[in-house]
Design an enzyme around this catalytic site. Structure first.
Site, mmCIF file in Angstrom:
data_model
loop_
_atom_site.group_PDB
_atom_site.id
_atom_site.type_symbol
_atom_site.label_atom_id
_atom_site.label_comp_id
_atom_site.label_asym_id
_atom_site.label_seq_id
_atom_site.Cartn_x
_atom_site.Cartn_y
_atom_site.Cartn_z
ATOM 1 C CB CYS A 132 -0.738 -0.331 1.468
ATOM 2 S SG CYS A 132 -1.758 1.510 1.327
ATOM 3 C CB CYS A 138 0.038 2.191 4.702
ATOM 4 S SG CYS A 138 -1.742 0.915 4.026
#
Length: 107
Positions: free
Chosen positions: A29, A32
């Site tokens: 991600c 993230c």
């Protein structure tokens, strides 16, 4: 110090009377990864006052299911085992501080 929350260790943090801030993330991600230094900064700033850390959503299905995580990154604010707030997506440190201070009255 940033905590690594897992299915195996979360009860030791949730059973205490201290706010827990968990960033659910995954290695693949991109957002993230951009949020990671912000979480590390918040963990350092609130050390000794708030449990702040990360939970790899890919490896901790019990926590993901328990809190109904559907999107990442998602930051949960947990007090006495109950979610008191949730933020999905990338946010800056000021927004996380604002939420912590609102919940804990640390202003």
């Amino acid at each position: 110090m940033e905590i690594k929350f897992t299915d195996d260790n979360y009860n030791e943090y949730f059973s205490q009377d201290r706010l827990v801030v968990i960033d659910f993330w995954a290695t693949w991600c991109g957002p993230c990864q951009r949020l990671a230094p912000v979480i590390a900064q918040i963990a350092e700033e609130y050390e000794g006052k708030v449990f702040v850390g990360k939970c790899n959503a890919e490896n901790n299905e019990e926590l993901v299911d328990r809190f109904g995580i559907r999107n990442i990154p998602t930051i949960l604010f947990v007090k006495n085992g109950e979610v008191v707030n949730r933020i999905s997506g990338i946010v800056n440190a000021a927004k996380i501080r604002e939420e912590i201070d609102k919940i804990t009255n640390y202003e």
